[in-house]
Design an enzyme around this catalytic site. Structure first.
Site, PDB file in Angstrom:
ATOM      1  CG  HIS A 259      -1.803   1.165   1.362  1.00 14.00           C
ATOM      2  ND1 HIS A 259      -3.133   1.125   1.039  1.00 14.00           N
ATOM      3  CD2 HIS A 259      -1.560   2.439   1.789  1.00 14.00           C
ATOM      4  CE1 HIS A 259      -3.674   2.315   1.243  1.00 14.00           C
ATOM      5  NE2 HIS A 259      -2.745   3.121   1.709  1.00 14.00           N
ATOM      6  CD  GLU A 260       1.522   3.557   3.658  1.00 11.26           C
ATOM      7  OE1 GLU A 260       1.704   4.624   3.009  1.00 11.26           O
ATOM      8  OE2 GLU A 260       0.512   3.346   4.347  1.00 11.26           O
ATOM      9  CG  HIS A 263       0.436   6.322  -0.722  1.00 14.87           C
ATOM     10  ND1 HIS A 263      -0.593   7.032  -1.291  1.00 14.87           N
ATOM     11  CD2 HIS A 263      -0.117   5.662   0.333  1.00 14.87           C
ATOM     12  CE1 HIS A 263      -1.721   6.818  -0.620  1.00 14.87           C
ATOM     13  NE2 HIS A 263      -1.459   5.983   0.363  1.00 14.87           N
ATOM     14  CD  GLU A 289      -5.575   5.346   0.056  1.00 18.04           C
ATOM     15  OE1 GLU A 289      -5.722   4.249   0.623  1.00 18.04           O
ATOM     16  OE2 GLU A 289      -4.642   6.131   0.325  1.00 18.04           O
TER      17      GLU A 289
END
Length: 494
Positions: A259-260, A263, A289
């Site tokens: 997830h990170e 980003h 996101e």
């Protein structure tokens, strides 16, 4: 020096100040000893004050007036036209906020973070309450700086989703909530007991770093660190800071790290020509996101991805040796209501967000008292997800956002889910061999396509313009997201 060059110089200095503050913020959340909080709050407040004062200076407005005729004939997406256009919007909004208020908000955000870390660790909402109260009052003062057409929440939402109205989010969520509730109610029960066990954090970190290194980052442009609440920040497209957290009894760090990294890939892909300017970011947090959710879920929970990575995972954690690939994939895609947002599955995740979206509006308007917040939170969790909250650390204290007064942030997560599937349809048409590439352990065609068609644009377009550029329509459409979840859950029953 002409007006465009002078504007670029001023904006570059302001960017440097904000990024320097970002380094201090990263350090506070990752490496700073707790007793450094008060000094760090003052340091951040000073940098924030100087950056705000320099940006809202009337001279910036004069330079914008001088630059607008110079860029008028340039293509809309050109760097110079975009710089003047986007800076004008940012400047008009920022100059409504008094420097003293901006400074106080920055200072109290830093103080609130440390208070939250301790309150969460000790399960002590009462100790956090004064900081929460202060941040909420500051946000109410901030809202008074603006005019709005539909809700006092809109100026806060606009900080993260420029141009979006609260009423527009409500419309999307009014479609999502009943549909997601229905999908969850009909979801099959899946045995995922093997995802809980003995998973040493040092092995989790090694596996996460191996995964991230394969996604398309240039070597030596990123790092991964542990923290209390995972986040990603960047100080250029070649200085990307990822964080995650490791629980010794589960593997959630795998998807948290992906997830990170999503980003981080966005930040890493921004064009060099946009650095040290207001264009060096994503159009909105919802668009940003969409990419963390893409890499975490659309890639990181897909069967093709694990056709390559499952054997390395089993080699890292031998307790998975007897678990078949299909069993593993079903388990990581199950819909199962849970307490913690960041650990929630794809299907229930947006229900966590809608709960927070509604609560934030009520807090801002004063229809929910802060003293009653834990009780209201627990009741809503039962209503939305059917789960009982055992304590505040697993309830109202679980998220970092309110410690810094970041009201308006939460809706972007669910909007990102919606946008991710709108973009994914385009990606799959553009990359017909994507499943085979992922199964071979090669995500670079996907990474490069997203960089070239989305990340490199930075903030040159508004969120709606960005969505329209990729999909052909500026509208948020929950349909593809809901269809994806329905198909996924239906497939788990076969």
């Amino acid at each position: 020096m002409g007006p465009l060059d002078e504007l670029r110089f001023r904006l570059a200095e302001g960017s440097d100040l904000r990024l320097a503050a970002g380094v201090l913020g990263w350090d506070q959340r990752v490496t700073m000893p707790p007793r450094g909080t008060d000094s760090r709050a003052e340091q951040l407040a000073t940098l924030g004050r100087i950056a705000h004062e320099r940006f809202v200076d009337p001279e910036v407005g004069r330079l914008l007036d001088a630059c607008e005729p110079l860029v008028e004939g340039l293509p809309y997406e050109s760097d110079d036209h975009s710089l003047v256009r986007v800076t004008r919007r940012d400047w008009e909004k920022a100059r409504r906020v008094p420097t003293g208020l901006r400074t106080e908000m920055t200072r109290e955000a830093a103080r609130g973070h440390h208070a939250w870390v301790e309150a969460r660790r000790t399960n002590d909402f009462a100790s956090f309450l004064p900081y929460l109260r202060t941040n909420l009052e500051l946000k109410r003062r901030y809202v008074e700086c603006f005019e709005w057409s539909d809700s006092p929440y809109t100026p806060l939402l606009d900080d993260f989703e420029p141009g979006m109205l609260t009423s527009e989010v409500r419309e999307v969520f009014a479609v999502l909530r009943p549909a997601l509730t229905e999908i969850v109610a009909s979801a099959p029960e899946i045995d995922a007991s093997f995802l809980h066990g003995d998973f040493p954090p040092e092995r989790q970190r090694a596996f996460a770093e191996r995964l991230i290194a394969s996604l398309g980052f240039d070597a030596s442009s990123w790092r991964l660190d542990p923290t209390a609440h995972p986040f990603c920040t960047s100080f250029s497209n070649r200085d990307v800071r990822l964080t995650t957290r490791y629980q010794p009894d589960d593997l959630e760090s795998v998807w948290s790290s992906l997830h990170e990294a999503g980003h981080g890939l966005y930040a890493h892909g921004i064009a060099d020509t946009l650095l040290r300017s207001p264009l060096a970011g994503a159009p909105s947090l919802g668009v940003n996101e969409s990419q963390s959710r893409t890499w975490e879920n659309l890639v990181g929970r897909s069967r093709p991805f694990w056709e390559h990575w499952y054997v390395p995972l089993q080699e890292t954690f031998p307790s998975l040796d007897g678990v078949e690939l299909d069993t593993f994939v079903s388990a990581i895609n199950r819909a199962e209501p849970s307490l913690i947002r960041v650990d929630a599955d794809e299907t229930t995740y947006s229900l966590h967000i809608i709960l927070r979206f509604e609560l934030e509006q009520e807090l801002l308007e004063g229809t929910v008292a802060l003293d009653d917040l834990p009780e209201v939170w627990n009741a809503r969790m039962k209503e939305f997800l059917g789960v009982d909250v055992p304590d505040d650390a697993h309830g109202v204290l679980q998220d970092v956002h309110w410690s810094s007064g970041s009201l308006g942030y939460f809706p972007t997560y669910a909007l990102g889910n919606v946008i991710s599937l709108q973009f994914w349809q385009v990606v799959c048409d553009a990359l017909p061999d994507l499943d085979a590439q992922l199964a071979e352990g090669d995500p670079l065609p996907l990474s490069h396509w997203l960089r070239d068609n989305l990340y490199s644009l930075g903030r040159k377009l508004t969120p709606k313009e960005t969505i329209e550029r990729l999909t052909g329509s500026p509208e948020l459409d929950p349909g593809p997201y809901l269809a994806y979840l329905r198909d996924k859950n239906a497939a788990l029953t076969t």
